[in-house]
Design a protein around this motif. Structure first.
Motif, PDB file in Angstrom:
ATOM      1  N   SER A   1      22.617  62.523  19.751  1.00 15.44           N
ATOM      2  CA  SER A   1      22.953  61.210  19.212  1.00 15.44           C
ATOM      3  C   SER A   1      24.381  60.787  19.561  1.00 15.44           C
ATOM      4  N   PRO A   2      24.532  59.707  20.344  1.00 20.79           N
ATOM      5  CA  PRO A   2      25.873  59.205  20.634  1.00 20.79           C
ATOM      6  C   PRO A   2      26.626  58.816  19.355  1.00 20.79           C
ATOM      7  N   ALA A   3      25.925  58.231  18.385  1.00 14.84           N
ATOM      8  CA  ALA A   3      26.569  57.831  17.137  1.00 14.84           C
ATOM      9  C   ALA A   3      27.138  59.035  16.405  1.00 14.84           C
ATOM     10  N   LYS A   4      26.395  60.132  16.382  1.00 12.74           N
ATOM     11  CA  LYS A   4      26.859  61.354  15.710  1.00 12.74           C
ATOM     12  C   LYS A   4      28.071  61.936  16.442  1.00 12.74           C
ATOM     13  N   VAL A   5      28.021  61.953  17.765  1.00  7.46           N
ATOM     14  CA  VAL A   5      29.154  62.447  18.553  1.00  7.46           C
ATOM     15  C   VAL A   5      30.392  61.602  18.253  1.00  7.46           C
ATOM     16  N   GLY A   6      30.226  60.278  18.249  1.00 11.72           N
ATOM     17  CA  GLY A   6      31.341  59.388  17.941  1.00 11.72           C
ATOM     18  C   GLY A   6      31.897  59.625  16.558  1.00 11.72           C
ATOM     19  N   PHE A   7      31.009  59.824  15.578  1.00  7.96           N
ATOM     20  CA  PHE A   7      31.447  60.091  14.204  1.00  7.96           C
ATOM     21  C   PHE A   7      32.257  61.380  14.135  1.00  7.96           C
ATOM     22  N   LEU A   8      31.779  62.439  14.777  1.00  8.63           N
ATOM     23  CA  LEU A   8      32.491  63.722  14.748  1.00  8.63           C
ATOM     24  C   LEU A   8      33.877  63.611  15.389  1.00  8.63           C
ATOM     25  N   ILE A   9      33.959  62.911  16.514  1.00  4.85           N
ATOM     26  CA  ILE A   9      35.251  62.745  17.187  1.00  4.85           C
ATOM     27  C   ILE A   9      36.184  61.895  16.329  1.00  4.85           C
ATOM     28  N   LYS A  10      35.678  60.791  15.802  1.00  8.67           N
ATOM     29  CA  LYS A  10      36.479  59.894  14.958  1.00  8.67           C
ATOM     30  C   LYS A  10      37.018  60.632  13.735  1.00  8.67           C
ATOM     31  N   GLN A  11      36.148  61.399  13.107  1.00  6.15           N
ATOM     32  CA  GLN A  11      36.523  62.159  11.916  1.00  6.15           C
ATOM     33  C   GLN A  11      37.620  63.178  12.239  1.00  6.15           C
ATOM     34  N   GLU A  12      37.485  63.869  13.349  1.00  6.54           N
ATOM     35  CA  GLU A  12      38.471  64.894  13.715  1.00  6.54           C
ATOM     36  C   GLU A  12      39.800  64.272  14.118  1.00  6.54           C
ATOM     37  N   ILE A  13      39.767  63.142  14.802  1.00  2.00           N
ATOM     38  CA  ILE A  13      41.011  62.452  15.165  1.00  2.00           C
ATOM     39  C   ILE A  13      41.743  62.003  13.911  1.00  2.00           C
ATOM     40  N   PHE A  14      41.003  61.480  12.949  1.00  2.61           N
ATOM     41  CA  PHE A  14      41.648  61.050  11.700  1.00  2.61           C
ATOM     42  C   PHE A  14      42.253  62.245  10.965  1.00  2.61           C
ATOM     43  N   LYS A  15      41.488  63.322  10.889  1.00  2.00           N
ATOM     44  CA  LYS A  15      41.944  64.518  10.184  1.00  2.00           C
ATOM     45  C   LYS A  15      43.174  65.134  10.858  1.00  2.00           C
ATOM     46  N   THR A  16      43.163  65.206  12.166  1.00  6.78           N
ATOM     47  CA  THR A  16      44.226  65.891  12.902  1.00  6.78           C
ATOM     48  C   THR A  16      45.433  65.004  13.179  1.00  6.78           C
ATOM     49  N   PHE A  17      45.190  63.753  13.568  1.00  4.72           N
ATOM     50  CA  PHE A  17      46.277  62.883  14.013  1.00  4.72           C
ATOM     51  C   PHE A  17      46.595  61.747  13.044  1.00  4.72           C
ATOM     52  N   GLY A  18      45.728  61.535  12.059  1.00  7.97           N
ATOM     53  CA  GLY A  18      45.960  60.469  11.091  1.00  7.97           C
ATOM     54  C   GLY A  18      45.693  59.076  11.631  1.00  7.97           C
ATOM     55  N   CYS A  19      44.973  58.984  12.727  1.00  6.13           N
ATOM     56  CA  CYS A  19      44.657  57.695  13.353  1.00  6.13           C
ATOM     57  C   CYS A  19      43.196  57.340  13.102  1.00  6.13           C
ATOM     58  N   ASP A  20      42.965  56.109  12.664  1.00  5.67           N
ATOM     59  CA  ASP A  20      41.604  55.610  12.506  1.00  5.67           C
ATOM     60  C   ASP A  20      41.241  54.881  13.796  1.00  5.67           C
ATOM     61  N   VAL A  21      40.572  55.599  14.694  1.00  4.75           N
ATOM     62  CA  VAL A  21      40.320  55.104  16.042  1.00  4.75           C
ATOM     63  C   VAL A  21      38.854  54.698  16.202  1.00  4.75           C
ATOM     64  N   PRO A  22      38.599  53.419  16.507  1.00  2.25           N
ATOM     65  CA  PRO A  22      37.223  53.014  16.811  1.00  2.25           C
ATOM     66  C   PRO A  22      36.752  53.682  18.106  1.00  2.25           C
ATOM     67  N   ILE A  23      35.480  54.088  18.133  1.00  2.00           N
ATOM     68  CA  ILE A  23      34.944  54.819  19.274  1.00  2.00           C
ATOM     69  C   ILE A  23      33.548  54.295  19.610  1.00  2.00           C
ATOM     70  N   VAL A  24      33.303  54.118  20.899  1.00  2.00           N
ATOM     71  CA  VAL A  24      31.967  53.809  21.396  1.00  2.00           C
ATOM     72  C   VAL A  24      31.594  54.952  22.332  1.00  2.00           C
ATOM     73  N   VAL A  25      30.442  55.559  22.112  1.00  2.00           N
ATOM     74  CA  VAL A  25      30.002  56.683  22.937  1.00  2.00           C
ATOM     75  C   VAL A  25      28.840  56.227  23.810  1.00  2.00           C
ATOM     76  N   ILE A  26      28.961  56.529  25.110  1.00  2.00           N
ATOM     77  CA  ILE A  26      27.919  56.145  26.057  1.00  2.00           C
ATOM     78  C   ILE A  26      27.526  57.354  26.902  1.00  2.00           C
ATOM     79  N   GLY A  27      26.435  57.215  27.606  1.00  2.00           N
ATOM     80  CA  GLY A  27      25.967  58.260  28.501  1.00  2.00           C
ATOM     81  C   GLY A  27      26.080  57.834  29.951  1.00  2.00           C
ATOM     82  N   ARG A  28      25.749  58.734  30.822  1.00  2.00           N
ATOM     83  CA  ARG A  28      25.826  58.469  32.258  1.00  2.00           C
ATOM     84  C   ARG A  28      24.942  57.279  32.643  1.00  2.00           C
TER      85      ARG A  28
END
Length: 181
Positions: free
Chosen positions: A53-80
């Protein structure tokens, strides 16, 4: 394993949301992503994972960026396939004389319905042009991306979704990275 491309919006721009790509790579590997590879400093990150799931991948990355860097970063995940579709579906490329430096693609977080597309009244942005399909918006700026109202903020507000825009050179380079993987 599936390779996903996470397009992060608004990092390392004008001194805001500063994240070093090497640190981001290490952070994402620490939570289980494999073969993490970044392309330029503006937030293009390839990750391998068993998650489909691209949405799940985006959520995991967004969550970790917020936790580690304190940035609320919008993310769009796409495939090849999404990236390849840019090349086969970009109507501006039908003009052999098109200035590719004026071409951009807005990647959106959810599929657009026809009523969404009608909400985005691109005619009011002349001489800029846009062609919209269900998953991306192809843009040709007459003067440049910095001198238009047809930007990511307008797209997000009108369509109530997350969007991130990449210039055509970046889209081309991202596909090359996919092909090399």
């Amino acid at each position: 394993m599936k390779t996903h491309l996470a397009l992060l919006r608004g990092i390392n721009v004008s001194g805001h949301n500063m994240i070093k790509m090497e640190t981001l790579k290490t952070t994402l590997e620490a939570i289980g992503f494999e073969n993490v590879q970044t392309y330029i400093q503006s937030g293009n990150v390839f990750v391998d994972t068993v998650e489909d799931s691209p949405a799940k991948v985006g959520f995991l990355i967004k969550q970790e960026i917020f936790k580690t860097f304190g940035c609320d970063v919008p993310i769009v995940v796409i495939g090849r396939q999404d990236l390849e579709a840019c090349f086969t579906n970009n109507p501006f490329l039908e003009d052999v004389n098109v200035d590719v430096k004026k071409l951009y693609v807005a990647f959106v977080s959810k599929e657009l319905r026809s009523d969404n597309i009608n909400d985005l009244k691109t005619s009011q942005f002349k001489p800029d042009e846009a062609h919209i399909n269900s998953t991306r918006i192809f843009i040709k700026y007459a003067v440049g991306a910095g001198k238009t109202r047809l930007d990511q903020k307008y797209i997000e507000k009108k369509l109530n979704l997350t969007a991130t825009i990449r210039n055509w050179n970046t889209v081309t380079q991202l596909l090359k990275v996919y092909e090399e993987k």
